[in-house]
Design an enzyme around this catalytic site. Structure first.
Site, PDB file in Angstrom:
ATOM      1  CD  GLU A  88       7.191  38.060 137.074  1.00  0.00           C
ATOM      2  OE1 GLU A  88       8.285  38.632 137.236  1.00  0.00           O
ATOM      3  OE2 GLU A  88       6.771  37.690 135.952  1.00  0.00           O
ATOM      4  CG  ASN A  93       8.787  38.398 131.420  1.00  0.00           C
ATOM      5  OD1 ASN A  93       8.860  39.580 131.093  1.00  0.00           O
ATOM      6  ND2 ASN A  93       9.842  37.602 131.435  1.00  0.00           N
ATOM      7  CG  ASN A 111       7.073  43.469 132.616  1.00  0.00           C
ATOM      8  OD1 ASN A 111       7.757  44.148 133.382  1.00  0.00           O
ATOM      9  ND2 ASN A 111       7.513  42.336 132.091  1.00  0.00           N
ATOM     10  CD  GLU A 112      11.507  43.209 131.066  1.00  0.00           C
ATOM     11  OE1 GLU A 112      11.454  42.085 130.530  1.00  0.00           O
ATOM     12  OE2 GLU A 112      12.382  43.516 131.900  1.00  0.00           O
ATOM     13  CE1 TYR A 118      16.418  41.507 137.528  1.00  0.00           C
ATOM     14  CE2 TYR A 118      15.748  41.981 135.276  1.00  0.00           C
ATOM     15  CZ  TYR A 118      15.422  41.757 136.613  1.00  0.00           C
ATOM     16  OH  TYR A 118      14.106  41.777 137.020  1.00  0.00           O
ATOM     17  CD  GLU A 164      11.379  43.465 136.026  1.00  0.00           C
ATOM     18  OE1 GLU A 164      12.282  42.696 135.638  1.00  0.00           O
ATOM     19  OE2 GLU A 164      10.216  43.423 135.599  1.00  0.00           O
ATOM     20  CD  GLN A 208      10.527  38.615 140.587  1.00  0.00           C
ATOM     21  OE1 GLN A 208       9.789  37.898 141.228  1.00  0.00           O
ATOM     22  NE2 GLN A 208      10.425  38.733 139.266  1.00  0.00           N
TER      23      GLN A 208
HETATM   24  O1  AHR Z   1      12.340  39.645 137.225  1.00  0.00           O
HETATM   25  C1  AHR Z   1      12.318  38.573 136.344  1.00  0.00           C
HETATM   26  C2  AHR Z   1      11.845  38.973 134.959  1.00  0.00           C
HETATM   27  O2  AHR Z   1      12.787  39.831 134.383  1.00  0.00           O
HETATM   28  C3  AHR Z   1      10.560  39.758 134.894  1.00  0.00           C
HETATM   29  O3  AHR Z   1       9.432  38.953 134.881  1.00  0.00           O
HETATM   30  C4  AHR Z   1      10.691  40.488 133.592  1.00  0.00           C
HETATM   31  O4  AHR Z   1       9.991  41.704 133.580  1.00  0.00           O
HETATM   32  C5  AHR Z   1      12.185  40.655 133.419  1.00  0.00           C
HETATM   33  O5  AHR Z   1      12.596  40.286 132.157  1.00  0.00           O
END
Ligand code: AHR
Length: 503
Positions: free
Chosen positions: A27, A72, A172-173, A244, A292, A351
Site C-alpha cells: 500500500e 485505505n 476497500n473496507e 488483525y 488483509e 503488509q
Molecule cells: O493494512 C493497514 C490498513 O488496515 C489498510 O489500509 C486498511 O484497509 C486496514 O484498515
C-alpha cells in the site's frame, strides 16, 4: 508433560492448496513503497529505482500475489496521477494516512516491480471518491491491448503488452467509518454490482472481490456480508475478510489462540454467503479473499498517523517490531487459512515492507527479516499439493477471549507427485513443552523425515533488529520415528514444520 495426538492421513483431503494463499500487500502507506520497495538513491537500486536487496527478500519470502495500491489509500487515489512522465505527475495529499503522495511511483512502476518479483497482482479500484467510469478507465489502461486512448497511453508509457490483471478488488473496507466514502451495505452493494457488471463487459476474464467486513468485531458484521451479497452474488467471485490480532493486557494465552477467531470469522462468512446463495437458488459458491491479515499493534505509537499541518512524504508508520510469539501467531493463522482452503482461495499478509511487515528497511541502509518472515516463508515453500485436515486429540487450556481452546493446532499438505507430506503445527503452551504424537495413515507407514524445523525461543518476546536479525531462526530437531508414528516434543510458544516422504 501434556501429550496430544495428531492424525495425518492422505484420506483427510480438504482441497488443493491455492498458491494465492501466500499473498501479501503493498500500500502507499508510510514507507511501504518509498524507501521500502522503491528508493532510487539506494546503492542496491536497479535502473527503475527498485531496491534489489528488498526484491531478493521478497522472493525468499515466497510471496505469490500482491494486492496494490491500498488499503485505505485507494479510497482517495487517482490512479492516473501515477502514470506518464514523472516530472508531470501531481503531488497530492493522502487523506487516509495524512501524508503527501509524490506520485513518483505509480501503476507502471508497480507492474514492472511485480514482474521482477515474479508475483501476480490484485489491483484495487477506488470506490470511495470515485465510481464506475474510473474503474473502467484503469481496467482499460491495464487490460486492453491497444487502439483506445488509455491502452495506447499505457503503450506510450512503456508497456506494449497489456498487463492482463484478472484479480480486482471493488474498493476497500467500505463498511469502515474511517474509510473515505464509506457507505451503507445496500448503497455499496448496488455500486459494486454496477462496477462489476461494467468491468466484466470490458474484460470477461476478471475475477472480482467485493468488500466484506473490515473485521469480525464490526457492529455490522454478518448483516454487511448478507446485504452486500444480496446485491452482488451473481456479479462477484470473492468476498473479502480482514483481521488483525494483537496481544492485549499481557494476555498471551488468548493471543496465541487468535486462529480460533480466524476460524470463526471464516466459518461465519461462508455460512452467511451460502445462505444468500440458497435464497437465490444459486449453485455458485462465493470464495473468500482474506486480503488483509496479520498481527498489528494498532494502539501503539507507530500506528498514529501525522496530524495538523504536518503532511510528510513516507513517514515511518505502522512500523511494528515483531516478537517470536507474534511469529507463532502468524504461523497459526496460516494453519487456519490452509484448513479453510476449500473456501479461502486468496489471502494477503498485510503488509510486505516496513508497515506491519515481514521485511524492514533502513532508508539508504540495510534490509532484514522480522520474526514473522520465517513461518510464512516455510509454509509458502512447502505447503504443496492438497490440504489435509490434521485432527488433534488432547488437552486444551482456557482463554479469556475464546474460552477453551486446543493446546496444539495442526494442518498438513500432501504432494502426491513427490510423495511428500508437510505437517504444520503450533504449540500454544506457555508452561512447558508438549509431546505431539503424529499418527500416520496406512499410506504413510514407514515414512522418513525429510526436514523438521521449529521456531521458538526461551524469550517469546525476542525481536529481530538490523544488528541482530538472525538471533532466532528456525532450528532443526529430530522427531522419534516408528513405523506408524512420529513423536516430537515441541517447546512452549512454538511453530513447527515436519516434512516426511513415503514410498
Ligand atoms: O493494512 C493497514 C490498513 O488496515 C489498510 O489500509 C486498511 O484497509 C486496514 O484498515
Amino acid at each position: 508433560m501434556e501429550t496430544v495426538h495428531v492424525a495425518v492421513d492422505p484420506a483427510f483431503e480438504v482441497s488443493p492448496v491455492s498458491r494465492h494463499l501466500f499473498g501479501s500487500f503493498v500500500e502507499h502507506l508510510g514507507r511501504g513503497v518509498y524507501t521500502g520497495i522503491f528508493e532510487p538513491s539506494h546503492e542496491s537500486a536497479d535502473a527503475d529505482g527498485m531496491r534489489t536487496d528488498v526484491l531478493a527478500l521478497v522472493k525468499e519470502l515466497g510471496v505469490t500475489v500482491i494486492r496494490y495500491p491500498g488499503g485505505n489509500f485507494v479510497s482517495g487515489y487517482r490512479w492516473e496521477d501515477g502514470i506518464g512522465p514523472v516530472e508531470n505527475r501531481p503531488t497530492r495529499l493522502d487523506l487516509a494516512w495524512h501524508s503527501t503522495e509524490p506520485n513518483t511511483f505509480g501503476l507502471d512502476e508497480y507492474m514492472r516491480w511485480a514482474a521482477s518479483a515474479q508475483v501476480d497482482t490484485v489491483m484495487a479500484v477506488n470506490l470511495g471518491t470515485r465510481d464506475v467510469p474510473e474503474a473502467l478507465d484503469i481496467l482499460e489502461y491495464c487490460n486492453i491491448a491497444s487502439g483506445t486512448t488509455l491502452s495506447d497511453a499505457r503503450r506510450v508509457n512503456g508497456a506494449n503488452s497489456p498487463y492482463g490483471i484478472t484479480l480486482w478488488c471493488l474498493g476497500n473496507e467500505m463498511d469502515g467509518p474511517w474509510q473515505i466514502g464509506a457507505r451503507s451495505a445496500r448503497e455499496y452493494g448496488r455500486m459494486a454490482s454496477r462496477a462489476a457488471k461494467a468491468m466484466r463487459m470490458l474484460d470477461p476474464r476478471v475475477q472480482l472481490v467485493v468488500c466484506g467486513s473490515s473485521g469480525s468485531h464490526m457492529p455490522t458484521f454478518g448483516t454487511w456480508e448478507r446485504t452486500v451479497l444480496e446485491e452482488t452474488y451473481d456479479d462477484v467471485d470473492y468476498i473479502s475478510a480482514h483481521a488483525y490480532y494483537a496481544e492485549t493486557d499481557g494476555d498471551l494465552g488468548s493471543f496465541l489462540a487468535s486462529a480460533v477467531d480466524m476460524d470463526y470469522f471464516i466459518d461465519s462468512v461462508v455460512a452467511t454467503s451460502d445462505e444468500v446463495g440458497v435464497t437465490k437458488k444459486s449453485a455458485k459458491k462465493i470464495m473468500i479473499s482474506f486480503d488483509e491479515w496479520n498481527v498489528w499493534y494498532q494502539d501503539r505509537a507507530p500506528s498514529a498517523p501525522p496530524s495538523g499541518d504536518n503532511w510528510p512524504i513516507a513517514p515511518a508508520l505502522l512500523e511494528d517490531r515483531y516478537t517470536v510469539a507474534d511469529a507463532v501467531v502468524v504461523g497459526s493463522l496460516l494453519i487456519s487459512l490452509l484448513r479453510h482452503s476449500d473456501r479461502v482461495r486468496l489471502a494477503c499478509l498485510a503488509q510486505l515492507v516496513n508497515a506491519i511487515a515481514p521485511i524492514v528497511t533502513e532508508p539508504g541502509g540495510r534490509a532484514w527479516r522480522q520474526t514473522i518472515f520465517h513461518p510464512f516463508a516455510l509454509t509458502a515453500r512447502y505447503a504443496r499439493g492438497v490440504v489435509l485436515q490434521a485432527p488433534v486429540l488432547g488437552p486444551g487450556y482456557t482463554t479469556d477471549k475464546y474460552g477453551d481452546v486446543a493446546l496444539v493446532d495442526a494442518v498438513a499438505t500432501h504432494d502426491s507427485d513427490n510423495r511428500e507430506v508437510a505437517v504444520f503445527l503450533v504449540n500454544r503452551s506457555q508452561d512447558g513443552p508438549t509431546r505431539v504424537e503424529l499418527e500416520l495413515g496406512a499410506e504413510l507407514r514407514g515414512a522418513r523425515i525429510v526436514e523438521a524445523l521449529h521456531y521458538s525461543s526461551p524469550d517469546p518476546y525476542w525481536v529481530a533488529t538490523a544488528d541482530d536479525p538472525d538471533g532466532v531462526l528456525p532450528r532443526p530437531f529430530a522427531p522419534a520415528v516408528t513405523d506408524t508414528m512420529l513423536s516430537v516434543e515441541l517447546p512452549p510458544v512454538c511453530w513447527a514444520m515436519i516434512r516426511i516422504s513415503y514410498r
